[in-house]
Design a protein around this motif. Structure first.
Motif, mmCIF file in Angstrom:
data_model
loop_
_atom_site.group_PDB
_atom_site.id
_atom_site.type_symbol
_atom_site.label_atom_id
_atom_site.label_comp_id
_atom_site.label_asym_id
_atom_site.label_seq_id
_atom_site.Cartn_x
_atom_site.Cartn_y
_atom_site.Cartn_z
ATOM 1 N N GLN A 256 24.549 -12.108 -0.405
ATOM 2 C CA GLN A 256 23.284 -12.967 -0.749
ATOM 3 C C GLN A 256 23.877 -13.733 -2.075
ATOM 4 O O GLN A 256 24.429 -13.285 -2.846
ATOM 5 C CB GLN A 256 22.324 -11.882 -1.131
ATOM 6 N N TYR A 574 11.761 -19.794 2.838
ATOM 7 C CA TYR A 574 12.636 -19.008 3.339
ATOM 8 C C TYR A 574 14.243 -19.310 2.824
ATOM 9 O O TYR A 574 14.966 -18.529 2.678
ATOM 10 C CB TYR A 574 12.867 -19.723 4.848
ATOM 11 N N ALA A 575 14.240 -20.611 2.388
ATOM 12 C CA ALA A 575 15.505 -21.053 1.803
ATOM 13 C C ALA A 575 15.808 -20.330 0.414
ATOM 14 O O ALA A 575 16.840 -19.811 0.290
ATOM 15 C CB ALA A 575 15.803 -22.554 1.806
ATOM 16 N N GLY A 577 13.715 -17.941 -1.145
ATOM 17 C CA GLY A 577 13.206 -16.510 -1.427
ATOM 18 C C GLY A 577 14.379 -15.277 -0.500
ATOM 19 O O GLY A 577 15.172 -15.899 -0.271
ATOM 20 N N THR A 578 13.953 -14.523 -1.347
ATOM 21 C CA THR A 578 14.813 -13.322 -0.692
ATOM 22 C C THR A 578 13.613 -11.947 -0.167
ATOM 23 O O THR A 578 12.384 -12.129 -0.475
ATOM 24 C CB THR A 578 15.459 -12.588 -1.949
ATOM 25 N N LYS A 582 11.044 -13.798 2.104
ATOM 26 C CA LYS A 582 11.700 -14.411 3.486
ATOM 27 C C LYS A 582 10.731 -14.067 4.600
ATOM 28 O O LYS A 582 10.683 -14.665 5.578
ATOM 29 C CB LYS A 582 13.164 -13.997 3.441
ATOM 30 N N ALA A 585 7.700 -15.876 5.022
ATOM 31 C CA ALA A 585 8.127 -17.463 5.180
ATOM 32 C C ALA A 585 8.474 -17.414 7.056
ATOM 33 O O ALA A 585 8.174 -18.362 7.649
ATOM 34 C CB ALA A 585 9.381 -17.630 4.520
ATOM 35 N N VAL A 586 9.104 -16.486 7.195
ATOM 36 C CA VAL A 586 9.737 -16.623 8.942
ATOM 37 C C VAL A 586 8.202 -16.477 9.588
ATOM 38 O O VAL A 586 7.977 -17.534 10.502
ATOM 39 C CB VAL A 586 10.399 -15.272 9.139
#
Lengths: 627, 304
Positions: A256, A574-575, A577-578, A582, A585-586
């Motif tokens: 990450q 998504y890009a 975030g963690t 994420k 976002a998905v």
């Protein structure tokens, strides 16, 4: 205005919905709690006898089990349990019965029928917040790796100048640059040529100061990036190997950002155990193979590590040439004749130790030992009379390979005579895993108990149900028959969303469920836009058929604009975030895409099928002035 | 249909928004946000007591056990307890703490979750979150400028900034914890409020082209009236599901749902009053939309 779809359009809608139902279906089959049994070494084959020992232990403890299977290659076995409450007890019992040398892991066995999984159907993966487990975030100390490289360059430059008898003073400055001072300009030019030849990757700068002539050698951005890259990827490899040893059913080890590694271990509760194994020190030793006539006190016998050479062993000298901390890289490669080999690089000190040891031992063989810290379990009674498991650490040393020394070795050499590219890449991997990587530290740790995970699922499902019910009620009351269309489309949207997530292999998390709930609320927006437009057109005096057509047409560009902008936000989430962000976002972005299909095309198909091609006086859409 | 004179109240709306913004900014400046563990770093332990837990006893136990500065609170129910240790405790202490609690309690203490976040992660997260927000605003502005017109893009972005600041202000004033899920909610608010603003802008553009009248205030009033039904219905359905989420979703998702409820409420208001108001202030007119802009942005819309 007939508002009829050609037959193929209806067929496409039906086809897409059928595919959606098909791929969403695996999520209906609840997984069985299970135990997964694997051998600790890859040589260990799990056979019926071993499986029987495990099931006997379960029967003795009165734990119901069924559906035992062994992999075709005998690598692991699966025992399904009736009751998830008994999973932990079952694990302890089976581990006890099989003893060390086996890894018994908690698992959730899929129950997807063969006809579904045969066509690629699989349930969604559950995130840690839903399944329970441990999440670690590790940070690789790149500064330490850079410092080690600086030391290496310092020693390498010193040695190179000494060998060519160029007299000067070499040291590291505060930025970690290698600074060489000389009395004369001529000496400096000589030194410059030598350094440039040995280390073309360094950037060399001339500086004059207080009648000394200096060369400042610094690492380029490129080199620094490579060091960082190498430090992280090496740690990744090492951690992957160690995680596999934990025997978790579906571990995740992921890089990450620049220097972080995320490890997720579903089902694990004992963070101490997990950390011990992740932080475990593996190492390497290079030793000469002992001569036949060497006295017994000077040699030791070691077994080979690989499964192909199980049972074979070698006698090695007790003296260690170098250990793994001198290994700076190992890579699988090919020689000029296309035969697989492994290229090994040592640091400067390792290089000189190696050359001293091998110079007079050409044609002898050198063994490479892989050392792992392992734990033996012993069961003892504590004061309360309960049985407790005690872990006793020990070092296991196994032989990786013992090639013949062809010539005196230096800081760079290769191991040849390997059978296949597979063997060379495996050997390189083990060498890298054993080498001391840049130090790592734990910067984030989350443990989620299994009961909390189950509760989160329950609450998530509940809020989706209630949310959906409220929306259904409202839509039907407000838009009548058209509301029913919207609601049917909404249900299909949920099915499609689940199907897409399953096909993509996306992980469902708690914020992901929140994303689904939000999608339910927002997906009807497209229908609201269309329906209120139809109402407007009807109020404007158009015929029902015209109104349907105009309503869908006029709303389309609005819907597209609105959804594309929301999608932009979801993609950024998504890009950047963690973890939880994420997951949200998905589901949000998948939900937007599926909702456009169901809200526009599926409802239109239903409307066309019901009202298309007929003469209508009015539409059951509510809210139309009767005037 | 009766045209509602939305823009008649636009001076009032400016005052209302300004008051909210000043309150939000003042609170953000003085009280800041109650940053959650994700941002501050530290250790958080959630445990479940088999009987109702006595928070004072737990505090005493922890104080004697050397965990000074531990914040103990109940989490949802009487049996769920949340313990937060400040920065400076190591990553190993979570499980030790749980066994300490178990030793001092007759019933069963079940570990729900332990979270440890190192100090370096939090700062980065704040930076990343801010960056994500700016990036989202920037890209959205570009898209709207391309699809509509620059003035609409400014209107939309002003509305978004308005919504984000007020939602942040809400979290600052109430002192609710601002964690990673709230950040996600905030970004979802951007998406939602944008959705609303675009639907309204779309109608304003359409009416500027369609209607003979060219008084911007009148055109905007007509457009807002026409879209009002849809705006309210969509906000309502979204609020319904959010309500379900806030009531039944459990503690871990509660702040997320609340952030969205506040954001959606404000977003609905802002798409009517802030975005449209900004358009008027910037002097939007028929000419802005009829003549193709130099970038050729609206060309495909001119030939329907």
């Amino acid at each position: 205005m007939l508002n009829k779809y050609p037959l193929w359009k209806y067929l496409i809608v039906v086809f897409v919905l059928a595919i959606g139902l098909f791929y969403a279906a695996p999520n209906l089959y609840a997984p069985d709690p299970a135990l997964q049994i694997t051998g600790e070494s890859s040589a260990q084959v799990i056979d019926d006898a071993i499986l029987k020992r495990a099931t006997d232990a379960l029967e003795e403890a009165g734990i119901a089990h069924f559906g035992e299977t062994i992999d075709p290659d005998g690598r692991n076995a699966l025992v399904r349990l009736r009751d998830s409450e008994q999973q932990l007890t079952a694990q302890a019992r089976v581990h006890r019965a099989l003893g060390d040398g086996f890894i018994v892991a908690l698992n959730l066995a899929e129950t997807t029928p063969d006809w579904l999984s045969g066509l690629g159907g699989q349930p969604m993966k559950l995130g840690l917040d839903l399944s329970g487990g441990v999440h670690f975030k590790l940070e690789v100390d790149i500064d330490a790796a850079t410092e080690r490289r600086q030391e290496y360059y310092l020693n390498a430059v010193k040695r190179a100048l000494r060998e060519d008898r160029v007299r000067g003073f070499v040291s590291l400055d505060e930025q970690g640059n290698v600074v060489s001072q000389f009395r004369t300009e001529q000496l400096r030019e000589q030194a410059r040529a030598i350094i440039a030849e040995n280390h073309p990757e360094l950037y060399l700068d001339r500086v004059e100061e207080a009648d000394t002539f200096r060369i400042v050698a610094s690492m380029t951005e490129q080199t620094l990036r490579e060091i960082a890259e190498y430090a992280v990827s090496q740690n990744l490899t090492t951690i992957r190997n160690r995680v596999n040893e934990l025997g978790v059913s579906e571990p995740l080890v992921q890089r990450q950002g620049k220097n972080r590694i995320v490890v997720e271990l579903p089902g694990i509760q004992d963070t101490a155990e997990a950390k011990r194994i992740l932080g475990k020190v593996a190492n390497l030793e290079f030793r000469l193979v002992a001569n036949m006539d060497a006295p017994a006190a000077d040699k030791q016998q070691f077994d080979y590590r690989s499964a192909d050479r199980a049972g074979m062993s070698e006698w090695l000298e007790r003296d260690v040439i170098i250990t793994g901390e001198h290994v700076s890289n190992a890579a699988a490669s090919f020689d000029q004749n296309g035969r697989p080999n492994v290229q090994i690089s040592l640091d400067s000190e390792g290089g000189s130790l190696m050359s001293r040891a091998t110079r007079h031992n050409v044609k002898r063989r050198m063994g490479v030992l892989f050392i792992e810290r392992k734990y033996r379990t012993r069961y003892e009674m504590n004061e309360a009379g309960e049985e407790v498991a005690i872990q006793i650490p020990y070092d296991e040393k196994k032989l990786l390979t013992a090639p013949v020394i062809q010539s005196a070795l230096g800081a760079q050499f290769q191991i040849t005579g390997l059978d296949s590219p597979l063997e060379s890449s495996e050997l390189a991997l083990m060498l890298r895993a054993g080498a001391l990587a840049a130090p790592i530290s734990f910067v984030e740790e989350r443990t989620i108990g299994p009961s909390l995970g189950a509760e989160n699922i329950r609450l998530g499902v509940k809020s989706v149900q209630y949310g959906l019910a409220l929306v259904v009620l409202f839509m039907v009351v407000y838009y009548r028959v058209f509301g029913v269309f919207a609601v049917v489309a909404l249900s299909f949207n949920l099915v499609m969303l689940v199907a897409m997530m399953s096909i993509l292999g996306a992980t469902l998390t708690l914020p992901g469920i929140a994303g689904i709930v939000l999608t339910v609320g927002m997906a009807v927006d497209a229908n609201v836009l269309i329906f209120s437009r139809i109402r407007e057109e009807l109020n404007g005096g158009r015929s029902p058929q015209m109104a349907i057509h105009a309503g869908y047409d006029a709303a389309l560009s609005t819907i597209l604009d609105a959804n594309i902008t929301t999608l932009i936000v979801a993609v950024i989430l998504y890009a950047v975030g963690t973890g939880p962000v994420k997951g949200f976002a998905v589901t949000l972005s998948v939900g937007i895409l599926t909702s456009m299909f169901t809200a526009i095309i599926v409802t239109r198909a239903m409307v066309n099928l019901t009202y298309g091609g007929r003469k209508l006086k009015s539409l059951p859409i509510g809210g139309v002035n009767k005037a | 249909m009766k045209i509602i004179n939305f823009m008649g109240q636009r001076k009032l709306a400016v005052v209302f928004s300004t008051v909210l913004l000043i309150a939000a900014i003042a609170s953000l400046a003085t009280r800041q946000l109650n940053w959650g563990l994700d941002f501050t770093g530290g250790t958080l332990v959630e445990v479940y007591y088999s009987d109702s837990a006595n928070l004072n006893t737990i505090r005493d136990t922890l104080g004697q056990g050397g965990y000074e500065g531990a914040a103990v609170m109940s989490f949802g129910t009487e049996q769920d307890v949340l313990i937060r240790l400040p920065q400076g405790h190591s990553d190993k202490e979570g499980s030790a703490l749980v066994s300490l609690l178990q030793d001092n309690y007759d019933g069963n203490v079940e570990l729900r979750r332990i979270e440890f976040v190192g100090p370096q992660v939090g700062d980065e997260l704040r930076e990343q979150g801010g960056l994500a927000m700016l990036l989202a605003l920037g890209l959205v502005m570009l898209y709207i400028a391309f699809r509509f017109q620059f003035k609409f893009a400014v209107g939309a972005v002003v509305a978004l900034i308005h919504d984000v600041i007020i939602t942040l202000g809400f979290f600052s004033i109430t002192g609710m914890e601002f964690d990673l899920t709230v950040l996600a909610a905030l970004l979802a608010v951007i998406g939602y409020s944008l959705n609303d603003t675009i639907v309204v802008s779309d109608r304003i553009r359409e009416n500027f082209r369609k209607l003979r009248r060219s008084d911007p205030i009148e055109v905007i009033n007509i457009s807002l009236t026409e879209t009002l039904g849809r705006t309210l219905v969509t906000s309502l359905t979204t609020l319904l599901v959010l309500l379900a989420l806030a009531l039944f979703g459990g503690e871990m998702i509660n702040a997320f749902a609340i952030a969205l409820i506040v954001g959606v409420g404000i977003g609905t208001y802002s798409s009517i009053y802030v975005a449209a108001n900004t358009l008027i202030m910037m002097g939007v007119s028929k000419e802005d939309l009829i003549i193709p802009v130099k970038e050729g942005a609206d060309q495909e819309d001119l030939t329907p």
